[in-house]
Design an enzyme around this catalytic site. Structure first.
Site, mmCIF file in Angstrom:
data_model
loop_
_atom_site.group_PDB
_atom_site.id
_atom_site.type_symbol
_atom_site.label_atom_id
_atom_site.label_comp_id
_atom_site.label_asym_id
_atom_site.label_seq_id
_atom_site.Cartn_x
_atom_site.Cartn_y
_atom_site.Cartn_z
ATOM 1 N N SER A 123 2.022 -3.739 0.749
ATOM 2 C CA SER A 123 0.820 -4.316 -0.649
ATOM 3 C C SER A 123 1.959 -4.839 -1.641
ATOM 4 O O SER A 123 3.188 -4.021 -1.790
ATOM 5 C CB SER A 123 0.334 -2.965 -1.530
ATOM 6 O OG SER A 123 -0.017 -3.672 -2.145
ATOM 7 N N TYR B 128 -0.827 4.469 -6.428
ATOM 8 C CA TYR B 128 -1.275 3.617 -5.346
ATOM 9 C C TYR B 128 0.344 2.394 -5.166
ATOM 10 O O TYR B 128 0.493 2.791 -4.071
ATOM 11 C CB TYR B 128 -2.481 2.681 -5.468
ATOM 12 C CG TYR B 128 -2.458 1.665 -4.602
ATOM 13 C CD1 TYR B 128 -2.796 2.480 -3.354
ATOM 14 C CD2 TYR B 128 -1.874 0.188 -4.139
ATOM 15 C CE1 TYR B 128 -3.552 1.143 -2.149
ATOM 16 C CE2 TYR B 128 -1.951 -0.363 -2.971
ATOM 17 C CZ TYR B 128 -3.189 0.411 -1.703
ATOM 18 O OH TYR B 128 -3.130 -1.107 -1.342
#
Length: 246
Positions: free
Chosen positions: A133, A146
């Site tokens: 990501s 995250y």
């Protein structure tokens, strides 16, 4: 070593989104697909339409997953399964949400990679893809844990490549910006995610990543695409800024 050199691909998080798009794309290229996910109904539909072998399993249950994978020779592993449990500042993040993101995004991917590697090494062929990501490369607000899990995946992928140098096993990380998937919907709710993240914005679609992964798998054996960053044209490299459609 192109896609035609491989026989079987294991895709996690294949019930929807990026995982489903990857499974369908690779099935169209003739690979046997092992589709791992939690939504039995979606996996059954994927099986009916592509011939994929559905494995309904909690990916964090290593023993159960290993038992269901026993006997398969896996040439391609796409570590896609991921969770963004809540989009809140770290001090408001529930402890179980922290554990879930670490367990699914990082620990499960590491263990599954270790499970698949011995077979790849014995056959001296394979390709492992990690879905990272932009949050793992650049700090994003309300994505502390995250982002940390995705940063760890990025570091793990690069170090793993060093451990495997000289073997015909390639390691690739795909680090996308904003993609229209259930990841954000689970964190924000369907209507809020649509309003805040998708309405008025150009965002990546799961098929965009599936097409990119297909291209990477199809590169000649001497080419190892180690990291790819992919963004909408309205999002800056690094992911820190995204603008509305003009």
């Amino acid at each position: 070593m192109t896609i035609s050199s491989y026989t079987t691909a294991l895709v996690t998080g294949a019930s929807s989104g990026i995982g489903e798009a990857v499974a369908r794309t690779l099935a169209e290229r003739g690979l046997n697909i092992i589709a791992v996910g939690r939504d039995a109904e979606s996996l059954a539909r994927l099986q009916a339409e592509t011939g994929a072998v559905p494995i309904v399993c909690d990916i964090t249950d290593r023993a159960a997953l290993a038992a269901k994978l026993n006997g398969f020779e896996i040439d391609v592993l796409v570590n896609n399964a991921g969770v963004l449990s809540a989009s809140v500042p770290f001090h408001d993040l529930p402890a179980d949400s922290i554990d879930a993101m670490i367990d699914v995004n990082l620990r499960a991917a590491v263990h599954l990679t270790q499970y698949c590697l011995p077979g790849m090494m014995a056959r001296n062929r394979g390709h492992i893809v990690f879905i990272g990501s932009s949050a793992g490369l650049t700090p994003h607000p309300t994505a502390t844990v995250y982002g940390a899990t995705k940063a760890a995946i990025s570091s793990f992928a690069q170090a793993l490549r060093l451990d495997l140098l000289g073997r015909a096993i390639r390691i690739s990380e795909v680090a996308p910006g904003r993609v229209e998937t259930r990841l954000y919907r689970d964190a924000l709710g369907l209507e809020e995610a649509q309003r805040r993240l998708y309405d008025d914005y150009s965002v990546l679609q799961p098929q965009d990543l599936a097409t990119l992964i297909e291209t990477v798998l199809d590169m000649p054996q001497h080419v190892d695409v180690s990291r790819m960053e992919i963004f909408p044209t309205t999002q800056a490299v690094g992911g820190g800024q995204i603008v509305k459609n003009l």
